[in-house]
Design a protein around this motif. Structure first.
Motif, PDB file in Angstrom:
ATOM      1  N   PRO A   1       0.804  -1.231   0.000  1.00 11.23           N
ATOM      2  CA  PRO A   1       0.000   0.000   0.000  1.00 11.23           C
ATOM      3  C   PRO A   1       0.834   1.276   0.000  1.00 11.23           C
ATOM      4  O   PRO A   1       0.335   2.334  -0.384  1.00 11.23           O
ATOM      5  CB  PRO A   1      -0.844  -0.118   1.277  1.00 11.23           C
ATOM      6  CG  PRO A   1      -0.140  -1.106   2.126  1.00 11.23           C
ATOM      7  CD  PRO A   1       0.611  -2.028   1.204  1.00 11.23           C
ATOM      8  N   ALA A   2       2.101   1.202   0.373  1.00 13.14           N
ATOM      9  CA  ALA A   2       2.958   2.389   0.386  1.00 13.14           C
ATOM     10  C   ALA A   2       3.333   2.858  -1.014  1.00 13.14           C
ATOM     11  O   ALA A   2       3.757   4.003  -1.192  1.00 13.14           O
ATOM     12  CB  ALA A   2       4.223   2.115   1.192  1.00 13.14           C
ATOM     13  N   LEU A   3       3.153   2.010  -2.017  1.00 11.03           N
ATOM     14  CA  LEU A   3       3.526   2.380  -3.383  1.00 11.03           C
ATOM     15  C   LEU A   3       2.801   3.627  -3.863  1.00 11.03           C
ATOM     16  O   LEU A   3       3.363   4.436  -4.597  1.00 11.03           O
ATOM     17  CB  LEU A   3       3.268   1.220  -4.348  1.00 11.03           C
ATOM     18  CG  LEU A   3       4.132  -0.012  -4.145  1.00 11.03           C
ATOM     19  CD1 LEU A   3       3.718  -1.112  -5.108  1.00 11.03           C
ATOM     20  CD2 LEU A   3       5.594   0.322  -4.295  1.00 11.03           C
ATOM     21  N   ASP A   4       1.565   3.791  -3.423  1.00 15.58           N
ATOM     22  CA  ASP A   4       0.783   4.962  -3.833  1.00 15.58           C
ATOM     23  C   ASP A   4       1.334   6.261  -3.270  1.00 15.58           C
ATOM     24  O   ASP A   4       1.011   7.341  -3.772  1.00 15.58           O
ATOM     25  CB  ASP A   4      -0.674   4.817  -3.397  1.00 15.58           C
ATOM     26  CG  ASP A   4      -1.389   3.695  -4.119  1.00 15.58           C
ATOM     27  OD1 ASP A   4      -0.966   3.330  -5.241  1.00 15.58           O
ATOM     28  OD2 ASP A   4      -2.367   3.167  -3.561  1.00 15.58           O
ATOM     29  N   PHE A   5       2.170   6.168  -2.232  1.00 14.23           N
ATOM     30  CA  PHE A   5       2.636   7.362  -1.536  1.00 14.23           C
ATOM     31  C   PHE A   5       4.128   7.636  -1.735  1.00 14.23           C
ATOM     32  O   PHE A   5       4.665   8.572  -1.152  1.00 14.23           O
ATOM     33  CB  PHE A   5       2.342   7.248  -0.039  1.00 14.23           C
ATOM     34  CG  PHE A   5       0.892   7.030   0.247  1.00 14.23           C
ATOM     35  CD1 PHE A   5      -0.016   8.067   0.142  1.00 14.23           C
ATOM     36  CD2 PHE A   5       0.422   5.773   0.583  1.00 14.23           C
ATOM     37  CE1 PHE A   5      -1.369   7.860   0.387  1.00 14.23           C
ATOM     38  CE2 PHE A   5      -0.925   5.554   0.830  1.00 14.23           C
ATOM     39  CZ  PHE A   5      -1.826   6.603   0.730  1.00 14.23           C
ATOM     40  N   LEU A   6       4.805   6.853  -2.564  1.00 16.44           N
ATOM     41  CA  LEU A   6       6.249   7.013  -2.721  1.00 16.44           C
ATOM     42  C   LEU A   6       6.662   8.409  -3.161  1.00 16.44           C
ATOM     43  O   LEU A   6       7.546   9.006  -2.539  1.00 16.44           O
ATOM     44  CB  LEU A   6       6.818   5.962  -3.672  1.00 16.44           C
ATOM     45  CG  LEU A   6       8.319   6.095  -3.891  1.00 16.44           C
ATOM     46  CD1 LEU A   6       9.071   5.820  -2.600  1.00 16.44           C
ATOM     47  CD2 LEU A   6       8.781   5.182  -4.986  1.00 16.44           C
ATOM     48  N   PRO A   7       6.060   8.980  -4.199  1.00 14.45           N
ATOM     49  CA  PRO A   7       6.499  10.328  -4.580  1.00 14.45           C
ATOM     50  C   PRO A   7       6.364  11.335  -3.442  1.00 14.45           C
ATOM     51  O   PRO A   7       7.247  12.156  -3.226  1.00 14.45           O
ATOM     52  CB  PRO A   7       5.584  10.685  -5.756  1.00 14.45           C
ATOM     53  CG  PRO A   7       5.197   9.365  -6.329  1.00 14.45           C
ATOM     54  CD  PRO A   7       5.069   8.450  -5.134  1.00 14.45           C
ATOM     55  N   GLU A   8       5.273  11.239  -2.695  1.00 12.94           N
ATOM     56  CA  GLU A   8       5.080  12.170  -1.581  1.00 12.94           C
ATOM     57  C   GLU A   8       6.146  11.968  -0.498  1.00 12.94           C
ATOM     58  O   GLU A   8       6.623  12.936   0.091  1.00 12.94           O
ATOM     59  CB  GLU A   8       3.684  12.007  -0.979  1.00 12.94           C
ATOM     60  CG  GLU A   8       2.575  12.501  -1.886  1.00 12.94           C
ATOM     61  CD  GLU A   8       2.071  11.446  -2.875  1.00 12.94           C
ATOM     62  OE1 GLU A   8       2.712  10.397  -3.045  1.00 12.94           O
ATOM     63  OE2 GLU A   8       1.023  11.691  -3.486  1.00 12.94           O
ATOM     64  N   LEU A   9       6.518  10.710  -0.237  1.00 11.48           N
ATOM     65  CA  LEU A   9       7.565  10.441   0.753  1.00 11.48           C
ATOM     66  C   LEU A   9       8.886  11.071   0.347  1.00 11.48           C
ATOM     67  O   LEU A   9       9.588  11.674   1.165  1.00 11.48           O
ATOM     68  CB  LEU A   9       7.767   8.932   0.933  1.00 11.48           C
ATOM     69  CG  LEU A   9       6.769   8.173   1.778  1.00 11.48           C
ATOM     70  CD1 LEU A   9       7.011   6.666   1.660  1.00 11.48           C
ATOM     71  CD2 LEU A   9       6.868   8.612   3.221  1.00 11.48           C
ATOM     72  N   VAL A  10       9.236  10.933  -0.918  1.00 12.29           N
ATOM     73  CA  VAL A  10      10.517  11.457  -1.393  1.00 12.29           C
ATOM     74  C   VAL A  10      10.492  12.980  -1.460  1.00 12.29           C
ATOM     75  O   VAL A  10      11.436  13.643  -1.026  1.00 12.29           O
ATOM     76  CB  VAL A  10      10.880  10.824  -2.750  1.00 12.29           C
ATOM     77  CG1 VAL A  10      12.138  11.459  -3.323  1.00 12.29           C
ATOM     78  CG2 VAL A  10      11.066   9.317  -2.593  1.00 12.29           C
ATOM     79  N   VAL A  11       9.401  13.545  -1.967  1.00 14.55           N
ATOM     80  CA  VAL A  11       9.292  14.999  -2.034  1.00 14.55           C
ATOM     81  C   VAL A  11       9.285  15.597  -0.625  1.00 14.55           C
ATOM     82  O   VAL A  11       9.890  16.648  -0.383  1.00 14.55           O
ATOM     83  CB  VAL A  11       8.041  15.426  -2.839  1.00 14.55           C
ATOM     84  CG1 VAL A  11       7.785  16.920  -2.710  1.00 14.55           C
ATOM     85  CG2 VAL A  11       8.209  15.022  -4.294  1.00 14.55           C
ATOM     86  N   ALA A  12       8.639  14.923   0.313  1.00 16.45           N
ATOM     87  CA  ALA A  12       8.624  15.410   1.699  1.00 16.45           C
ATOM     88  C   ALA A  12      10.040  15.543   2.240  1.00 16.45           C
ATOM     89  O   ALA A  12      10.366  16.519   2.922  1.00 16.45           O
ATOM     90  CB  ALA A  12       7.803  14.476   2.578  1.00 16.45           C
ATOM     91  N   ALA A  13      10.884  14.587   1.937  1.00 14.47           N
ATOM     92  CA  ALA A  13      12.265  14.647   2.413  1.00 14.47           C
ATOM     93  C   ALA A  13      13.021  15.785   1.750  1.00 14.47           C
ATOM     94  O   ALA A  13      13.762  16.522   2.404  1.00 14.47           O
ATOM     95  CB  ALA A  13      12.979  13.325   2.140  1.00 14.47           C
ATOM     96  N   ALA A  14      12.827  15.936   0.442  1.00 13.56           N
ATOM     97  CA  ALA A  14      13.570  16.946  -0.300  1.00 13.56           C
ATOM     98  C   ALA A  14      13.136  18.366   0.043  1.00 13.56           C
ATOM     99  O   ALA A  14      13.952  19.275   0.095  1.00 13.56           O
ATOM    100  CB  ALA A  14      13.421  16.696  -1.800  1.00 13.56           C
ATOM    101  N   CYS A  15      11.843  18.548   0.301  1.00 18.00           N
ATOM    102  CA  CYS A  15      11.316  19.901   0.503  1.00 18.00           C
ATOM    103  C   CYS A  15      10.862  20.183   1.938  1.00 18.00           C
ATOM    104  O   CYS A  15      10.665  21.337   2.297  1.00 18.00           O
ATOM    105  CB  CYS A  15      10.152  20.145  -0.447  1.00 18.00           C
ATOM    106  SG  CYS A  15      10.621  20.046  -2.171  1.00 18.00           S
ATOM    107  N   GLY A  16      10.678  19.151   2.721  1.00 22.69           N
ATOM    108  CA  GLY A  16      10.148  19.328   4.068  1.00 22.69           C
ATOM    109  C   GLY A  16      11.000  20.207   4.962  1.00 22.69           C
ATOM    110  O   GLY A  16      10.484  21.078   5.666  1.00 22.69           O
ATOM    111  N   ALA A  17      12.302  20.002   4.953  1.00 24.79           N
ATOM    112  CA  ALA A  17      13.175  20.807   5.804  1.00 24.79           C
ATOM    113  C   ALA A  17      13.137  22.270   5.388  1.00 24.79           C
ATOM    114  O   ALA A  17      13.228  23.163   6.228  1.00 24.79           O
ATOM    115  CB  ALA A  17      14.608  20.271   5.752  1.00 24.79           C
TER     116      ALA A  17
END
Length: 105
Positions: A61-77
Protein backbone atom coordinates in the motif's frame (compact mmCIF):
# COMPACT_ATOMS: atom_id res chain seq x y z
CA UNK A 1 17.12 17.23 -11.97
CA UNK A 2 15.04 14.56 -13.66
CA UNK A 3 17.32 14.21 -16.70
CA UNK A 4 20.07 12.86 -14.41
CA UNK A 5 17.62 10.71 -12.48
CA UNK A 6 16.31 9.16 -15.71
CA UNK A 7 19.67 7.41 -16.17
CA UNK A 8 19.78 5.94 -12.65
CA UNK A 9 19.56 2.14 -12.61
CA UNK A 10 21.94 0.56 -10.12
CA UNK A 11 20.23 -2.81 -10.13
CA UNK A 12 18.66 -2.43 -6.68
CA UNK A 13 16.00 -0.25 -5.12
CA UNK A 14 18.33 0.81 -2.32
CA UNK A 15 21.05 1.77 -4.79
CA UNK A 16 18.59 3.69 -6.99
CA UNK A 17 17.16 5.64 -4.04
CA UNK A 18 20.63 6.43 -2.71
CA UNK A 19 21.66 7.72 -6.14
CA UNK A 20 18.51 9.85 -6.30
CA UNK A 21 19.39 11.21 -2.85
CA UNK A 22 22.88 12.08 -4.07
CA UNK A 23 21.56 13.89 -7.17
CA UNK A 24 18.88 15.81 -5.26
CA UNK A 25 21.27 16.58 -2.40
CA UNK A 26 23.86 18.00 -4.79
CA UNK A 27 21.23 20.28 -6.31
CA UNK A 28 20.33 21.48 -2.80
CA UNK A 29 17.05 23.09 -3.77
CA UNK A 30 13.41 22.18 -3.97
CA UNK A 31 12.22 22.27 -7.58
CA UNK A 32 8.93 23.52 -8.95
CA UNK A 33 5.75 21.52 -9.38
CA UNK A 34 6.52 20.48 -12.97
CA UNK A 35 9.91 19.01 -12.05
CA UNK A 36 8.36 17.23 -9.06
CA UNK A 37 5.69 15.76 -11.34
CA UNK A 38 8.37 14.48 -13.71
CA UNK A 39 10.28 13.08 -10.73
CA UNK A 40 7.16 11.31 -9.50
CA UNK A 41 6.68 9.63 -12.88
CA UNK A 42 10.29 8.51 -12.83
CA UNK A 43 9.95 7.16 -9.27
CA UNK A 44 7.06 5.01 -10.45
CA UNK A 45 9.40 3.50 -13.06
CA UNK A 46 12.05 2.84 -10.38
CA UNK A 47 9.43 1.06 -8.27
CA UNK A 48 8.21 -0.89 -11.30
CA UNK A 49 11.74 -2.26 -11.76
CA UNK A 50 11.95 -3.10 -8.04
CA UNK A 51 8.63 -4.98 -8.25
CA UNK A 52 9.84 -6.93 -11.31
CA UNK A 53 13.07 -7.84 -9.45
CA UNK A 54 10.98 -9.07 -6.51
CA UNK A 55 12.29 -6.45 -4.08
CA UNK A 56 8.89 -4.87 -3.48
CA UNK A 57 5.53 -6.62 -3.22
CA UNK A 58 3.23 -5.40 -6.01
CA UNK A 59 0.34 -4.89 -3.57
CA UNK A 60 2.33 -2.85 -1.04
CA UNK A 61 0.00 0.00 0.00
CA UNK A 62 2.96 2.39 0.39
CA UNK A 63 3.53 2.38 -3.38
CA UNK A 64 0.78 4.96 -3.83
CA UNK A 65 2.64 7.36 -1.54
CA UNK A 66 6.25 7.01 -2.72
CA UNK A 67 6.50 10.33 -4.58
CA UNK A 68 5.08 12.17 -1.58
CA UNK A 69 7.56 10.44 0.75
CA UNK A 70 10.52 11.46 -1.39
CA UNK A 71 9.29 15.00 -2.03
CA UNK A 72 8.62 15.41 1.70
CA UNK A 73 12.26 14.65 2.41
CA UNK A 74 13.57 16.95 -0.30
CA UNK A 75 11.32 19.90 0.50
CA UNK A 76 10.15 19.33 4.07
CA UNK A 77 13.17 20.81 5.80
CA UNK A 78 12.88 23.90 3.61
CA UNK A 79 9.23 24.37 4.55
CA UNK A 80 9.61 23.60 8.25
CA UNK A 81 13.01 25.00 9.17
CA UNK A 82 14.12 27.00 6.15
CA UNK A 83 17.10 24.68 5.65
CA UNK A 84 18.15 22.86 2.49
CA UNK A 85 18.94 19.16 2.80
CA UNK A 86 22.10 17.45 1.59
CA UNK A 87 22.71 14.00 0.14
CA UNK A 88 23.72 12.48 3.50
CA UNK A 89 20.42 13.58 5.06
CA UNK A 90 18.43 12.19 2.14
CA UNK A 91 20.26 8.83 2.25
CA UNK A 92 19.47 8.55 5.98
CA UNK A 93 15.83 9.42 5.24
CA UNK A 94 15.62 6.77 2.52
CA UNK A 95 17.12 4.15 4.85
CA UNK A 96 15.01 5.12 7.88
CA UNK A 97 11.59 5.72 6.28
CA UNK A 98 11.24 4.92 2.59
CA UNK A 99 13.03 1.59 2.27
CA UNK A 100 11.58 -0.06 5.42
CA UNK A 101 8.06 0.73 4.25
CA UNK A 102 8.67 -0.52 0.73
CA UNK A 103 10.68 -3.64 1.60
CA UNK A 104 8.42 -5.00 4.33
CA UNK A 105 6.83 -8.36 3.61
Amino acid sequence: MTCHMMSVDTGSLRGDLHEIARIVGERRHCRGAQAMGEGAAWLHRVIGRAVRRGEVEPGNPALDFLPELVVAAACGAVAVEGDQVDAAYLVRYMDAFVLPVLLRH
